[in-house]
Design an enzyme around this catalytic site. Structure first.
Site, PDB file in Angstrom:
ATOM      1  N   ARG A 177       1.001  -1.809  -0.109  1.00 37.02           N
ATOM      2  CA  ARG A 177       0.712  -0.256  -0.199  1.00 37.02           C
ATOM      3  C   ARG A 177       0.858   1.303   0.043  1.00 37.02           C
ATOM      4  O   ARG A 177       2.051   0.892   0.235  1.00 37.02           O
ATOM      5  CB  ARG A 177      -0.925  -0.118   0.775  1.00 37.02           C
ATOM      6  CG  ARG A 177      -0.218  -0.190   2.391  1.00 37.02           C
ATOM      7  CD  ARG A 177      -1.353  -0.037   4.047  1.00 37.02           C
ATOM      8  NE  ARG A 177      -0.207  -0.490   5.445  1.00 37.02           N
ATOM      9  CZ  ARG A 177      -1.583  -0.938   6.464  1.00 37.02           C
ATOM     10  NH1 ARG A 177      -2.418  -1.321   6.223  1.00 37.02           N
ATOM     11  NH2 ARG A 177      -0.361  -0.687   7.228  1.00 37.02           N
ATOM     12  N   SER A 221       6.572  -1.686 -18.042  1.00 38.58           N
ATOM     13  CA  SER A 221       5.423  -1.042 -17.998  1.00 38.58           C
ATOM     14  C   SER A 221       3.846  -1.536 -17.059  1.00 38.58           C
ATOM     15  O   SER A 221       3.625  -0.985 -16.028  1.00 38.58           O
ATOM     16  CB  SER A 221       4.989   0.158 -19.624  1.00 38.58           C
ATOM     17  OG  SER A 221       4.006   0.858 -19.431  1.00 38.58           O
ATOM     18  N   HIS A 226       4.296  -1.768 -13.570  1.00 45.79           N
ATOM     19  CA  HIS A 226       4.469  -0.539 -12.250  1.00 45.79           C
ATOM     20  C   HIS A 226       3.260   0.409 -12.671  1.00 45.79           C
ATOM     21  O   HIS A 226       2.988   0.725 -11.426  1.00 45.79           O
ATOM     22  CB  HIS A 226       5.728   0.805 -13.854  1.00 45.79           C
ATOM     23  CG  HIS A 226       5.627   1.692 -12.999  1.00 45.79           C
ATOM     24  ND1 HIS A 226       6.353   2.747 -13.589  1.00 45.79           N
ATOM     25  CD2 HIS A 226       5.774   2.545 -12.024  1.00 45.79           C
ATOM     26  CE1 HIS A 226       6.377   4.053 -13.327  1.00 45.79           C
ATOM     27  NE2 HIS A 226       6.185   3.503 -11.881  1.00 45.79           N
ATOM     28  N   ARG A 245      -2.329   9.697 -12.187  1.00 47.45           N
ATOM     29  CA  ARG A 245      -1.407   9.305 -12.940  1.00 47.45           C
ATOM     30  C   ARG A 245      -2.177   7.583 -14.406  1.00 47.45           C
ATOM     31  O   ARG A 245      -1.579   7.502 -14.642  1.00 47.45           O
ATOM     32  CB  ARG A 245      -1.201   7.509 -12.408  1.00 47.45           C
ATOM     33  CG  ARG A 245      -0.517   8.355 -10.372  1.00 47.45           C
ATOM     34  CD  ARG A 245      -0.551   6.776  -9.465  1.00 47.45           C
ATOM     35  NE  ARG A 245      -0.098   7.227  -8.204  1.00 47.45           N
ATOM     36  CZ  ARG A 245       0.467   7.116  -7.494  1.00 47.45           C
ATOM     37  NH1 ARG A 245       2.385   6.353  -8.347  1.00 47.45           N
ATOM     38  NH2 ARG A 245       1.248   7.696  -6.034  1.00 47.45           N
ATOM     39  N   CYS A 288      12.788   1.883   0.008  1.00 47.76           N
ATOM     40  CA  CYS A 288      11.314   1.736   1.328  1.00 47.76           C
ATOM     41  C   CYS A 288      11.323   0.376   1.354  1.00 47.76           C
ATOM     42  O   CYS A 288      11.212  -0.677   0.498  1.00 47.76           O
ATOM     43  CB  CYS A 288      10.412   2.326   0.971  1.00 47.76           C
ATOM     44  SG  CYS A 288       8.221   1.625   1.644  1.00 47.76           S
ATOM     45  N   CYS A 326       7.545  -1.432  -0.233  1.00 53.88           N
ATOM     46  CA  CYS A 326       8.283  -1.366  -1.457  1.00 53.88           C
ATOM     47  C   CYS A 326       8.922  -2.030  -2.282  1.00 53.88           C
ATOM     48  O   CYS A 326       9.096  -2.794  -2.842  1.00 53.88           O
ATOM     49  CB  CYS A 326       8.623   0.561  -1.989  1.00 53.88           C
ATOM     50  SG  CYS A 326       7.477   1.620  -0.831  1.00 53.88           S
TER      51      CYS A 326
END
Length: 449
Positions: A173, A233, A236, A268, A375, A378
């Site tokens: 998240r 992509s 992402h 986005r 992170c 992440c």
């Protein structure tokens, strides 16, 4: 009745898709967005969600302390939501934490209560319970694993820095991780690894790790290089959707509220906000979904064998997990519009071999870049999802080895470690969740307008 509901959903979907102009046939394959939505949201998502909640798939062993191999370490993010809480050894099922890290069957975990030295002494006794064919296969396991075409830099699970993480307690998240460190990771992935693909950025001043930093690709690229770009992509885009769907909305009086952030989603993916690129980004997500779906279709025979038990030490749990996994595979077999991987690397033999190796090394490099993410949360999900995709690519280019699998003993030609299996299914679950969340965002966008 079921089909009438699906038809109604399809009609609603076509109306909502117009909001994002996300509709019709995908490039480089014969499949349309609407068919994937219905198939995923009705058949796959409910099952894959349950599967990844099972003990075998919720515990992932990962090394989050590996240094970045490309630039000096920026240090880890101090934001509290970046933190990953490792799982105490006492909470890990005994069959998973046994000393034989790469095995997933009961026979392979027989050594669980021994030290490494005791295992070495007792190897002959353990092998006496196996057939000669199995003895030879187990003895050769590591050598053949090393010789395979790995698309990822795998963590050493025996490293003292490797820890088990409960994925359900550390969900993917929005964490607030952003700035130069996050920008440099995605910049490196796109600019250094995408076969000289044309590159552009929005808002270089402050771009978080799931920003609008998507490149466009050159229409003249060959299929293989287009596929490579679309995979990255698509990954992402999927990460963007996860973080928009679980965004920190409120943090007051000791109560944290997470939920969908429509404004962030529009930034986005909205056509106007992204200069017309939003739809392409989302279609790349669907393309990646088809690639991993195809890999699961191809690898189904590997898991359908009786030797594969998905061993945790709890026979009732293991049986239910295997049944649920086979249900997922059975649903996947019903999907009629799979990606045809045979169209890749199909040209001149020497050129095709060179291109395939370049493709593999580029992707392996991307998996190494994940150790540069500051992170921890992440980094965890980036490593898991790139390893899952790398495992899918490994499967797609191992068709011959999978066809020749023995029924009752391990295969020399093709193996999957438990780490790869967990990453493969969780990575596909993330894509399935992204497509499911897309429908929710379409509804929210309609309400807002």
């Amino acid at each position: 009745e079921v089909w009438s509901l699906c038809e109604l959903f399809l009609i609603l979907l076509s109306v909502l898709s117009a909001l994002l102009q996300l509709t019709g046939v995908l490039d480089d394959c014969f499949c349309d967005v609407e068919s994937i939505d219905v198939f995923n949201n009705f058949k796959i998502y409910p099952r894959i969600k349950k599967l990844t909640e099972r003990d075998y798939f919720r515990y992932y062993r990962v090394n989050l302390k590996r240094p970045c191999p490309f630039w000096p370490d920026d240090g880890h993010c101090s934001i509290k939501d970046c933190h990953v809480e490792p799982c105490p050894e006492s909470k890990i099922p005994v069959g998973i934490k046994s000393g034989n890290y790469n095995k997933y069957t009961k026979a392979a975990n027989t050594m669980s209560d021994m030290t490494e030295c005791e295992q070495a002494k007792e190897l002959g006794a353990i092998n006496s319970t196996l057939s000669n064919q199995s003895k030879e296969a187990f003895a050769d396991w590591a050598r053949h694993d090393d010789a395979q075409d790995h698309f990822c830099e795998l963590d050493d699970e025996t490293s003292p820095d490797a820890e088990y993480v409960d994925l359900l307690l550390n969900p993917e998240r929005f964490t607030g991780y952003k700035g130069p460190s996050a920008w440099r990771v995605w910049n490196s992935i796109y600019e250094e690894n995408c076969f000289n693909t044309f590159f552009w950025l929005n808002d270089l001043k402050c771009v978080d790790h799931v920003s609008s930093m998507f490149p466009s690709f050159h229409p003249g690229l060959c299929l293989e290089k287009r596929v490579f770009y679309r995979l990255i992509s698509g990954l992402h885009s999927s990460i963007n959707i996860h973080l928009c769907a679980k965004y920190l909305l409120d943090e007051g009086w000791g109560q944290t509220v997470w939920g969908p952030n429509v404004k962030e989603f529009r930034r986005r993916f909205d056509m106007a906000e992204t200069k017309g690129e939003g739809t392409r980004r989302l279609k790349n997500l669907y393309f990646l979904y088809l690639i991993e779906l195809r890999a699961l279709y191809k690898v189904a025979p590997y898991f359908e064998r009786s030797i594969v038990n998905l061993y945790t030490g709890n026979s009732q749990e293991d049986g239910a997990t295997k049944d649920l996994l086979l249900q997922v595979f059975n649903e996947i077999k019903t999907f009629p519009m799979h990606f045809d991987e045979k169209s890749m690397f199909a040209g001149h033999k020497i050129e095709a071999k060179t291109l395939k190796e370049e493709f593999r090394l580029h992707f392996k490099n991307i998996s190494r870049i994940m150790d540069c993410v500051g992170c921890s949360k992440c980094r965890l999900w980036g490593k898991l999802q790139t390893q899952g995709l790398g495992t899918a690519l490994k499967i797609l280019f191992s068709e011959k080895e999978i066809k020749n699998l023995p029924e009752h003993s391990p295969s020399k030609g093709f193996q999957l470690t438990r780490q790869e299996i967990v990453a493969l299914m969780n990575a596909f679950s993330r894509l399935s969740t992204s497509i499911y969340q897309l429908h929710n965002f379409r509804l929210l966008l309609k309400e807002n307008r």
